[in-house]
Design a protein around this motif. Structure first.
Motif, mmCIF file in Angstrom:
data_model
loop_
_atom_site.group_PDB
_atom_site.id
_atom_site.type_symbol
_atom_site.label_atom_id
_atom_site.label_comp_id
_atom_site.label_asym_id
_atom_site.label_seq_id
_atom_site.Cartn_x
_atom_site.Cartn_y
_atom_site.Cartn_z
ATOM 1 N N ASN A 185 0.297 11.158 -10.465
ATOM 2 C CA ASN A 185 0.045 12.731 -10.451
ATOM 3 C C ASN A 185 0.929 13.560 -10.735
ATOM 4 O OD1 ASN A 185 -2.543 11.131 -9.513
ATOM 5 N ND2 ASN A 185 -2.566 11.505 -7.073
ATOM 6 N N ALA A 186 1.702 13.597 -10.220
ATOM 7 C CA ALA A 186 3.114 14.823 -10.452
ATOM 8 C C ALA A 186 3.061 14.733 -11.699
ATOM 9 C CB ALA A 186 4.676 14.548 -9.316
ATOM 10 N N ALA A 187 3.342 13.554 -12.710
ATOM 11 C CA ALA A 187 3.645 13.878 -14.122
ATOM 12 C C ALA A 187 2.460 14.051 -14.743
ATOM 13 C CB ALA A 187 3.744 12.008 -14.763
ATOM 14 N N VAL B 229 1.001 -1.634 0.216
ATOM 15 C CA VAL B 229 -0.075 0.053 -0.275
ATOM 16 C C VAL B 229 0.829 1.235 -0.050
ATOM 17 C CG1 VAL B 229 -1.501 0.840 1.115
ATOM 18 C CG2 VAL B 229 -2.176 -1.115 0.860
ATOM 19 N N THR B 230 2.353 1.513 0.670
ATOM 20 C CA THR B 230 2.367 2.154 0.842
ATOM 21 C C THR B 230 3.057 2.869 -0.783
ATOM 22 O OG1 THR B 230 3.531 1.819 2.996
ATOM 23 C CG2 THR B 230 4.944 3.355 1.401
ATOM 24 N N GLU B 231 3.564 1.353 -1.411
ATOM 25 C CA GLU B 231 4.430 2.131 -2.618
ATOM 26 C C GLU B 231 3.361 2.604 -3.905
ATOM 27 O OE1 GLU B 231 7.674 2.109 -5.793
ATOM 28 O OE2 GLU B 231 7.607 1.328 -3.346
ATOM 29 N N MET B 232 2.096 1.794 -3.430
ATOM 30 C CA MET B 232 0.798 2.188 -4.598
ATOM 31 C C MET B 232 0.713 3.446 -4.289
ATOM 32 S SD MET B 232 -3.373 1.255 -4.088
ATOM 33 C CE MET B 232 -3.236 1.101 -2.394
ATOM 34 N N ILE B 233 0.726 3.910 -3.051
ATOM 35 C CA ILE B 233 0.796 5.377 -2.916
ATOM 36 C C ILE B 233 1.620 6.530 -3.244
ATOM 37 C CG2 ILE B 233 1.226 7.550 -1.043
ATOM 38 C CD1 ILE B 233 -1.079 5.363 0.608
ATOM 39 N N ASN B 234 2.891 6.136 -2.937
ATOM 40 C CA ASN B 234 4.266 6.404 -4.049
ATOM 41 C C ASN B 234 4.266 6.464 -5.460
ATOM 42 O OD1 ASN B 234 5.865 6.395 -1.586
ATOM 43 N ND2 ASN B 234 6.807 4.953 -1.768
ATOM 44 N N CYS B 235 3.543 4.969 -6.303
ATOM 45 C CA CYS B 235 3.212 5.239 -7.142
ATOM 46 C C CYS B 235 2.149 6.386 -7.938
ATOM 47 C CB CYS B 235 2.563 4.008 -7.717
ATOM 48 S SG CYS B 235 1.545 3.840 -9.230
ATOM 49 N N GLN B 236 0.840 6.438 -7.026
ATOM 50 C CA GLN B 236 0.159 7.503 -7.083
ATOM 51 C C GLN B 236 0.797 9.006 -7.465
ATOM 52 O OE1 GLN B 236 -3.199 5.948 -8.033
ATOM 53 N NE2 GLN B 236 -2.536 8.100 -9.503
ATOM 54 N N GLU B 237 1.232 9.367 -6.053
ATOM 55 C CA GLU B 237 2.282 10.577 -6.038
ATOM 56 C C GLU B 237 3.035 10.503 -7.501
ATOM 57 O OE1 GLU B 237 4.063 10.514 -2.320
ATOM 58 O OE2 GLU B 237 1.845 11.005 -1.234
ATOM 59 N N SER B 238 3.768 9.754 -7.707
ATOM 60 C CA SER B 238 4.717 9.686 -8.948
ATOM 61 C C SER B 238 3.744 10.190 -10.560
ATOM 62 C CB SER B 238 5.679 8.544 -9.064
ATOM 63 O OG SER B 238 6.399 8.840 -8.345
#
Length: 196
Positions: free
Chosen positions: A165-167, A154-163
């Motif tokens: 969204n930033a892109a 889940v932590t990596e899923m959130i990291n993925c989503q933040e990346s």
């Protein structure tokens, strides 16, 4: 028992397979795959398969008026599940209070799934912090799954989503030209109509 603000998960995922070519791999973490699904508005999700063939998927759906977290459970043996039909289910993490939800039968790449969604972030928090999950339908257990590695996933899923969204934000922000005095390529000189 407590009621969850779980809602029927929309039809946008009806045609998207769980880990098909339409999804974009991000990373594998602790037995879970982290992927991006363009059919959910580039929502990141985690997925894993258990020995009995049950597939579990948790992720974000941005094609709703509010961002939702969804949970989908599927198994190739669940042939009697009807796509589009509602199923009252109960989901419990360890011995926590039960989440009552209305799941919808969906088809992910030929496999029948039960899918629920919610805007309640406590759902994902419980998922990531607990050791196991039970799902029941009409008093009958349909899945009893271990959640080993779910916190890291889940932590990596959130990291993925933040990346992601930033892109997406960087692409949507117009870039200023390096030379503000340079003529725009689509502007023609009034004096020379043939100027490229």
């Amino acid at each position: 028992m407590r009621g969850a603000s779980a809602l029927i998960f929309g039809g946008l995922l009806l045609t998207a397979p769980v880990c098909a070519a339409q999804t974009i791999p991000w990373k594998d973490v602790s037995g879970w795959s982290v992927l991006i699904d363009p059919s959910t508005g580039n929502g990141c999700f985690i997925s894993t398969m258990y020995e009995d063939g049950t597939i579990l998927r948790l992720g974000f759906n941005f094609f709703q008026s509010q961002t939702k977290i969804y949970l989908a459970l599927g198994n190739s043996d669940w042939k009697s599940l009807e796509v589009g039909k509602d199923y009252p289910v109960q989901i419990q993490f360890d011995r926590n209070p039960v989440w009552n939800a209305t799941a919808q039968g969906i088809d992910f790449g030929g496999i029948n799934f039960l899918s629920v969604s919610t805007t309640d972030t406590n759902f994902a928090e419980e998922f990531s912090r607990k050791l196991g999950m039970r799902a029941t339908f009409n008093g009958r257990e349909v899945a009893a799954l271990g959640l080993k590695g779910s916190a890291r996933a889940v932590t990596e899923m959130i990291n993925c989503q933040e990346s992601v969204n930033a892109a997406a934000s960087a692409r949507s922000t117009p870039q200023s030209p390096k030379d503000p005095f340079e003529a725009a390529p689509d502007k023609k000189s009034a004096n020379d109509p043939f100027e490229l």
